[in-house]
Design a protein around this motif. Structure first.
Motif, PDB file in Angstrom:
ATOM      1  N   LYS A 128      -1.281   9.199   7.767  1.00 53.12           N
ATOM      2  CA  LYS A 128      -2.397   9.510   8.673  1.00 53.12           C
ATOM      3  C   LYS A 128      -3.563   8.540   8.468  1.00 53.12           C
TER       4      LYS A 128
ATOM      5  N   MET B 272      -5.186   6.030  11.004  1.00 44.47           N
ATOM      6  CA  MET B 272      -6.628   6.054  11.296  1.00 44.47           C
ATOM      7  C   MET B 272      -7.247   4.672  11.065  1.00 44.47           C
TER       8      MET B 272
ATOM      9  N   GLU C  54      -6.436   2.616  13.960  1.00 45.91           N
ATOM     10  CA  GLU C  54      -7.300   2.994  15.107  1.00 45.91           C
ATOM     11  C   GLU C  54      -8.707   2.455  14.943  1.00 45.91           C
ATOM     12  N   ASN C  55      -9.132   2.547  13.687  1.00 49.02           N
ATOM     13  CA  ASN C  55     -10.468   2.049  13.368  1.00 49.02           C
ATOM     14  C   ASN C  55     -10.585   0.546  13.665  1.00 49.02           C
TER      15      ASN C  55
END
Ligand code: ADP
Length: 498
Positions: free
Chosen positions: A32, A36, A39-40
Motif C-alpha cells: 500500500k 501511495m 501516486e504521490n
C-alpha cells in the motif's frame, strides 16, 4: 505429557499463524505504501506540469498583451494615415496639401518630428515644404544637411528606396549624422515621387527612446509619402488642365470676338450689296420700261408698218426686255426681303385653292410638255399661315422648275403633311435630278447647274434664291433631295394655320 505436547504444538502453530498473518499484513501494508508513493510521485509530476503550464499561460498572456498593444498602435497609425490621406487628396493646391498634414497625425504614427523637402531642378536645391517639431532656428541646419547630402537623398529618390534607422547594421556614421542633425533617436526617410513635377523626400523621426520603430512603421511612412506624391501629381495635373482651359477660353474669346467682328463686316457688306442691287435694279427698270414701251408701239404698227425682219427683231427685243424685267423684279424682291423692307402678311391659306390657281396658270405648259400635276394634300395639313401672293410665287417657281427639268410623260406631285406646328410641303418630280454637290448651291443667287438641259432651258438662277428668302421670311426652311435621272423632291415648311 501428551497434553503438554499438544498444548505446545497448538501454541507453536498459533504463533506461526500469528507471525504469518503479521508478515501478510506487513507485506500488504508495504504494498500500500509503495502504491501511495507511486501516486504521490504522479501527483508531484502533475503539479510540476501544472506549474509549467501556468507559467506558459502567463508568458502567452504577456505576449498577447504586447501584440494587442502593437496592434492598437498600428490601428491608431492606420486611422491617422487614412485621415491625412483623405485630407491631402481633397485639395488640389500644393500649399494647402502640406498644411493638411498635421502634427497630431504624425504623433499618432509615433513621430513628433517631420519635414518634407522637394528638389528644384532649375536651381538644383532642396526646398522645404513641410516642417513640424522644429524650432525656427533649427530649420537652417536641416536645409544645409539636405543640401550637403543631396547625392544621398537624390539617390533615394531615383532608386525609390527608403532609409530608416533600421537600415543600419554596422556602419553608424551616417545614422549618427542624421539622428544628430534632425534631433531624433529613430527615423524613416521615404521618397515622394509624383510622376510629373518636383520629387522629394519625407522625413519622420522620434526622440522617444521607448519607441522602437519596426518595419511596419517604415511601411506606414512610406505609404504617407506615396499618398503625398499622388496628391502632388493630381495638383500638378489640375494646374495643367486649368491653365490649358484658361488658354482655350482665351482663344475661344478671341476667336468669338474676331468672328463677331467679321460677321459685322459681312453684314455691312451684305447690306451694301443689297442696297447696290436694289439701286441698280431700280435704275434698270425705268429704261427697261421705255425699251419695252417703244418696242410695243413699233410692234403695234402705231408708227407705220414694220417690215417682217424688223418685226421679228422687235419681238425679240420685247421678249428679252420681258425676261430682263422679270429678272430685275426678282433681284429687287430678293434685296427687299433681305433688308426686311417687304412685310409678309401671313394669313391662313388653303393649299388646295392656291394650288388650283397655280395649276390653272401653268396648265398650258403642263399640257404642252405632257406632264401630270398630282395634288395630294392631307386634311390635317390643309392650311398654312402665309402671304398669299408670296405663297403663289413659291409654288410657281418650284413647280415651274419641275416643269422645265422633267421630260414629257413625267409626273409632278405635291404632298403636304403636318409636323408639329408646321406644315411640310413636298414637290416631287420625275425629272433629271440634281447632282449632290449642287444641292445647297442651287439656292444661291445666279447659280445654275451646268448640264446640257440647262443650256437649252432658259433661266436666271434667281428663282430658288427668291423662294428661299420668302420661306425663311415666314419662319420656314427649304431643302432638296434628289437622285440623278430619277427626279427631285423640294420640301419646305411653313407655319400651320391651326
Ligand atoms: P433657274 O431655274 O432660273 O435656273 P432657279 O434658282 O430656279 O433658277 O434654279 C437653279 C438651278 O437649280 C436650275 O438652274 C437647275 O439647274 C436646278 N433646278 C431647280 N429645280 C430643279 C428641278 N426640279 N430638277 C432639276 N434641277 C433643278
Amino acid at each position: 505429557m501428551m497434553g503438554n505436547e499438544n498444548l505446545i504444538n497448538i501454541l507453536g502453530l498459533s504463533g506461526i499463524i500469528a507471525i504469518l498473518s503479521l508478515v501478510i499484513v506487513l507485506v500488504l501494508k508495504m504494498e500500500k505504501i509503495k502504491h501511495m508513493r507511486n501516486e504521490n510521485e504522479l501527483l508531484r509530476r502533475s503539479l510540476d506540469e501544472m506549474d509549467e503550464q501556468a507559467k506558459l499561460i502567463v508568458r502567452t498572456d504577456m505576449e498577447l498583451n504586447k501584440t494587442q498593444e502593437e496592434l492598437d498602435k498600428k490601428m491608431t497609425g492606420l486611422y491617422a494615415l487614412q485621415r491625412v490621406s483623405r485630407s491631402i487628396s481633397t485639395t488640389l493646391e500644393e500649399s494647402q496639401m502640406f498644411k493638411r498634414i498635421d502634427s497630431k497625425c504624425l504623433d499618432e504614427l509615433g513621430f513628433e518630428k517631420t519635414c518634407c523637402f522637394l528638389w528644384n531642378n532649375s536651381n538644383e536645391k532642396f526646398e522645404l515644404r513641410l516642417c513640424m517639431g522644429y524650432a525656427e532656428e533649427e530649420i537652417g541646419k536641416l536645409y544645409s544637411f539636405a543640401q550637403d547630402n543631396r547625392q544621398l537623398f537624390l539617390g533615394l529618390i531615383n532608386g525609390d528606396s527608403n532609409l530608416s534607422s533600421l537600415s543600419f547594421k554596422e556602419e553608424a556614421g551616417l545614422k549618427n549624422a542624421i539622428t544628430h542633425t534632425f534631433g531624433v533617436h529613430s527615423f524613416v526617410i521615404a521618397p515622394v515621387l509624383p510622376k510629373e513635377g518636383q520629387k522629394g523626400f519625407l522625413f519622420a523621426g522620434t526622440q522617444n527612446l521607448d519607441f522602437a520603430i519596426t518595419e511596419g512603421d517604415e511601411e506606414l511612412i512610406s505609404i504617407l509619402a506615396n499618398q503625398l506624391g499622388q496628391a502632388l501629381e493630381n495638383a500638378r495635373l489640375f494646374e495643367k488642365t486649368w491653365l490649358a482651359q484658361q488658354g482655350l477660353e482665351k482663344k475661344v474669346e478671341e476667336r468669338t470676338r474676331a468672328l463677331s467682328q467679321a460677321l459685322e463686316e459681312v453684314k455691312i457688306i451684305s447690306r451694301r450689296k443689297t442696297d447696290f442691287v436694289s439701286a441698280v435694279s431700280h435704275e434698270l427698270r425705268t429704261p427697261l420700261t421705255s425699251i419695252k414701251g417703244y418696242a410695243s408701239i413699233l410692234l403695234a404698227g402705231n408708227l407705220g408698218k414694220v417690215p417682217q425682219e424688223v418685226f421679228s427683231r422687235l419681238e425679240k427685243i420685247n421678249k428679252h426686255s420681258d425676261e430682263l424685267t422679270h429678272m430685275v423684279n426678282d433681284l429687287l424682291d430678293i434685296s427687299r426681303i433681305e433688308s426686311g423692307r417687304v412685310a409678309m402678311k401671313p394669313v391662313p391659306q388653303d393649299l388646295i385653292i392656291i394650288l388650283e390657281k397655280v395649276g390653272d396658270l401653268l396648265g398650258v405648259q403642263l399640257k404642252e410638255r405632257g406632264l401630270e400635276l398630282i395634288v395630294n394634300i392631307s386634311p390635317d395639313a390643309l392650311t398654312v399661315l402665309a402671304d398669299s401672293e408670296q405663297l403663289s410665287r413659291i409654288f410657281i417657281n418650284i413647280i415651274g422648275n419641275a416643269l422645265k427639268f422633267t421630260p414629257p410623260g413625267g409626273k409632278i406631285t405635291v404632298r403636304s403633311q403636318k409636323r408639329d406646328h408646321l406644315v411640310e410641303i413636298d414637290v416631287s418630280d420625275t425629272g433629271c435630278g440634281i447632282p449632290l454637290e449642287s444641292k445647297e448651291r442651287i439656292f444661291e443667287e445666279f447659280y445654275r447647274v451646268e448640264n446640257p438641259i440647262n443650256e437649252q432651258v432658259k433661266g436666271t438662277g434667281l428663282g430658288l434664291a427668291l423662294v428661299k428668302h420668302i420661306i425663311e421670311a415666314h419662319g420656314g426652311k427649304i431643302w432638296v433631295e434628289s437622285k440623278i435621272g430619277a427626279g427631285s423632291t423640294f420640301s419646305f415648311t411653313l407655319p400651320a394655320a391651326a
